[in-house]
Design a protein around this motif. Sequence first.
Motif, mmCIF file in Angstrom:
data_model
loop_
_atom_site.group_PDB
_atom_site.id
_atom_site.type_symbol
_atom_site.label_atom_id
_atom_site.label_comp_id
_atom_site.label_asym_id
_atom_site.label_seq_id
_atom_site.Cartn_x
_atom_site.Cartn_y
_atom_site.Cartn_z
ATOM 1 N N LYS A 87 71.562 28.821 29.003
ATOM 2 C CA LYS A 87 71.220 28.105 30.240
ATOM 3 C C LYS A 87 69.823 27.510 30.154
ATOM 4 C CE LYS A 87 69.017 29.975 33.413
ATOM 5 N NZ LYS A 87 68.520 30.932 34.446
ATOM 6 N N GLU A 88 68.868 28.294 29.692
ATOM 7 C CA GLU A 88 67.496 27.796 29.602
ATOM 8 C C GLU A 88 67.394 26.628 28.633
ATOM 9 O OE1 GLU A 88 64.772 30.957 28.784
ATOM 10 O OE2 GLU A 88 65.089 31.928 30.731
ATOM 11 N N LEU A 89 68.149 26.686 27.521
ATOM 12 C CA LEU A 89 68.105 25.595 26.557
ATOM 13 C C LEU A 89 68.772 24.347 27.110
ATOM 14 C CD1 LEU A 89 66.995 25.071 23.724
ATOM 15 C CD2 LEU A 89 69.273 25.528 22.827
ATOM 16 N N VAL A 90 69.808 24.518 27.926
ATOM 17 C CA VAL A 90 70.439 23.371 28.572
ATOM 18 C C VAL A 90 69.422 22.622 29.420
ATOM 19 C CG1 VAL A 90 72.122 22.669 30.329
ATOM 20 C CG2 VAL A 90 72.780 24.301 28.558
ATOM 21 N N PHE A 91 68.588 23.363 30.146
ATOM 22 C CA PHE A 91 67.596 22.689 30.981
ATOM 23 C C PHE A 91 66.472 22.083 30.150
ATOM 24 C CE2 PHE A 91 69.990 24.545 34.298
ATOM 25 C CZ PHE A 91 69.840 23.641 35.333
ATOM 26 N N ALA A 92 66.187 22.679 29.017
ATOM 27 C CA ALA A 92 65.261 22.015 28.091
ATOM 28 C C ALA A 92 65.866 20.693 27.640
ATOM 29 C CB ALA A 92 64.986 22.919 26.888
ATOM 30 N N GLY A 93 67.179 20.700 27.339
ATOM 31 C CA GLY A 93 67.856 19.479 26.940
ATOM 32 C C GLY A 93 67.868 18.436 28.044
ATOM 33 N N LEU A 94 68.090 18.875 29.283
ATOM 34 C CA LEU A 94 68.063 17.950 30.412
ATOM 35 C C LEU A 94 66.699 17.261 30.538
ATOM 36 C CD1 LEU A 94 69.979 20.007 33.110
ATOM 37 C CD2 LEU A 94 70.607 17.711 32.340
ATOM 38 N N LEU A 95 65.649 18.026 30.386
ATOM 39 C CA LEU A 95 64.303 17.470 30.508
ATOM 40 C C LEU A 95 63.969 16.556 29.334
ATOM 41 C CD1 LEU A 95 62.554 20.699 31.805
ATOM 42 C CD2 LEU A 95 62.918 18.593 33.111
ATOM 43 N N LEU A 96 64.378 16.951 28.134
ATOM 44 C CA LEU A 96 64.136 16.106 26.962
ATOM 45 C C LEU A 96 64.863 14.776 27.080
ATOM 46 C CD1 LEU A 96 64.425 18.735 24.077
ATOM 47 C CD2 LEU A 96 62.350 17.567 24.818
ATOM 48 N N ALA A 97 66.067 14.811 27.669
ATOM 49 C CA ALA A 97 66.851 13.589 27.807
ATOM 50 C C ALA A 97 66.361 12.716 28.949
ATOM 51 C CB ALA A 97 68.325 13.942 28.019
ATOM 52 N N SER A 98 65.756 13.317 29.965
ATOM 53 C CA SER A 98 65.322 12.575 31.145
ATOM 54 C C SER A 98 63.964 11.922 30.957
ATOM 55 C CB SER A 98 65.256 13.509 32.359
ATOM 56 O OG SER A 98 66.505 14.104 32.583
ATOM 57 N N ARG A 99 63.095 12.610 30.263
ATOM 58 C CA ARG A 99 61.747 12.095 29.978
ATOM 59 C C ARG A 99 61.638 11.990 28.464
ATOM 60 N NH1 ARG A 99 58.666 14.264 34.401
ATOM 61 N NH2 ARG A 99 56.868 13.123 33.600
ATOM 62 N N ASP A 100 61.148 10.904 27.935
ATOM 63 C CA ASP A 100 61.094 10.744 26.482
ATOM 64 C C ASP A 100 59.957 11.590 25.917
ATOM 65 O OD1 ASP A 100 61.521 10.001 23.919
ATOM 66 O OD2 ASP A 100 60.895 7.917 24.155
ATOM 67 N N ILE A 101 60.117 12.888 26.064
ATOM 68 C CA ILE A 101 59.089 13.825 25.626
ATOM 69 C C ILE A 101 58.950 13.795 24.107
ATOM 70 C CG2 ILE A 101 58.462 16.269 25.564
ATOM 71 C CD1 ILE A 101 60.064 16.540 28.221
ATOM 72 N N VAL A 102 60.078 13.755 23.396
ATOM 73 C CA VAL A 102 60.029 13.737 21.930
ATOM 74 C C VAL A 102 59.320 12.484 21.439
ATOM 75 C CG1 VAL A 102 61.422 13.649 19.833
ATOM 76 C CG2 VAL A 102 62.113 15.139 21.722
ATOM 77 N N GLY A 103 59.667 11.335 22.027
ATOM 78 C CA GLY A 103 59.001 10.092 21.633
ATOM 79 C C GLY A 103 57.513 10.130 21.906
ATOM 80 N N GLY A 104 57.138 10.726 23.036
ATOM 81 C CA GLY A 104 55.719 10.832 23.368
ATOM 82 C C GLY A 104 54.969 11.713 22.387
ATOM 83 N N ILE A 105 55.553 12.828 22.022
ATOM 84 C CA ILE A 105 54.919 13.727 21.066
ATOM 85 C C ILE A 105 54.744 13.038 19.719
ATOM 86 C CG2 ILE A 105 55.274 15.855 19.728
ATOM 87 C CD1 ILE A 105 56.661 17.000 22.238
ATOM 88 N N GLU A 106 55.779 12.322 19.294
ATOM 89 C CA GLU A 106 55.702 11.628 18.009
ATOM 90 C C GLU A 106 54.633 10.539 18.036
ATOM 91 O OE1 GLU A 106 59.699 10.319 17.471
ATOM 92 O OE2 GLU A 106 60.359 12.229 16.586
ATOM 93 N N TRP A 107 54.496 9.853 19.174
ATOM 94 C CA TRP A 107 53.460 8.826 19.290
ATOM 95 C C TRP A 107 52.069 9.443 19.152
ATOM 96 C CZ3 TRP A 107 49.220 7.882 22.263
ATOM 97 C CH2 TRP A 107 48.676 6.607 22.188
ATOM 98 N N VAL A 108 51.857 10.553 19.833
ATOM 99 C CA VAL A 108 50.554 11.218 19.763
ATOM 100 C C VAL A 108 50.247 11.642 18.328
ATOM 101 C CG1 VAL A 108 49.242 13.250 20.470
ATOM 102 C CG2 VAL A 108 50.564 11.975 22.163
ATOM 103 N N ARG A 109 51.201 12.207 17.641
ATOM 104 C CA ARG A 109 50.964 12.637 16.257
ATOM 105 C C ARG A 109 50.676 11.451 15.342
ATOM 106 N NH1 ARG A 109 55.691 17.294 15.540
ATOM 107 N NH2 ARG A 109 54.539 18.965 16.597
ATOM 108 N N ALA A 110 51.400 10.350 15.574
ATOM 109 C CA ALA A 110 51.190 9.164 14.739
ATOM 110 C C ALA A 110 49.815 8.553 14.954
ATOM 111 C CB ALA A 110 52.277 8.137 15.032
#
Length: 389
Positions: A87-110
């Motif tokens: 259940k907790e991972l599902v909500f992590a997935g919901l948040l990752l899909a709703s806000r481009d968190i992964v893209g933002g993290i990758e931008w910061v690292r780049a």
Amino acid sequence: MYKVHCMNNIAKAGTDRLGANYQLTDTLEDADAIMVRSASLHETQFPKGLLAIARAGAGVNNIPLDRCADEGIVVFNTPGANANAVKELVFAGLLLASRDIVGGIEWVRANADDPDLGKHAEKAKKQFAGHELAGKRLGVIGLGAIGAAVANTATRFGMQAVGYDPYLSVSAAWNLDRRIEHADDLSRLVADCDYITIHVPAMDSTKNMINAELISQMKPGAVVLNFARNTIVDEQAMAAALGDGHIARYVTDFPNPISADMKNAIVLPHLGASTTEAEENCAVMAAEELRDFIENGNITHSVNFGAVDLGPIASGERLAIIHQNVQGMIGKFSQYLADSGINIENMANKSRGTMAYTLIDIAGEVPADVIDHLSQAEGVRRIRVIRAK
């Protein structure tokens, strides 16, 4: 002394729960029981003395259920033990899909070497803007332990949860928040929801349940989450829908060459139940199910036999009989015991499909020749005598 063979690493909290009368063995051939997580047993030849298999988890598509039933092997799983972790991972997935968190993290690292990173981030962050979950409709397909937990938590996020489960049990229904809507048509559910999460078991009837036709009925820009099994989704159809933009995001916990190459997919390395707490909960439940079955003959949470429970054996002996589900078997057992001068104090029986399971409590001891006769009766797969301690 009973011997248990672990096909995977099983949390020590579970194996410790087995107790002093159990010994872990590296040899399958002399095992009384198996504890397993994800290892495939479809090609495994089971020893004749094997009584049970306990899956430390909910999914059992790695176990040949029908063959086990025919060989008199009871298969258990641990429904609900890992529900909170998933259940907790599902909500992590919901948040990752709703806000481009992964893209933002990758931008910061780049841009980590940019001395004006903070200032430039204020301009760049617009490309990662997303949506809030509050006020959105979440369709939950399958309202078992995990699906119900997801639906209930969604209401606390301010979402409107809509559940679909044609096999919803009364006990499961009692656990659902009263604010959750119930859908009786899957097509209507997917057409109305912004997010769709899947929580049904992997079976022949659910293979490619999420197919091209159903995907085409989803709202444009919908997000689909799959933390159940990859076989439930037609991945070629999902890839096409992601490619043309009809589906905005697909979040899955099942990596393979198809899902890993999907456009706009967030693919996790099967993390659903991978928490210390979930692994311990599953192992403990699996161990307790094995102990109750081996020591008392009781069956709880079996996936190939019905639930039968006469409680702890207090005195005398208990017969545990696995047999074919054919008319007249119970009568034959009862009549033969009566003809042998043996009184039945208590009895319970449950059938599932072509097989059945019967427990019979006897006040005294059952002679060996009676056991031999019963074990040779047509349709009997296994008979076991359990004695009170």
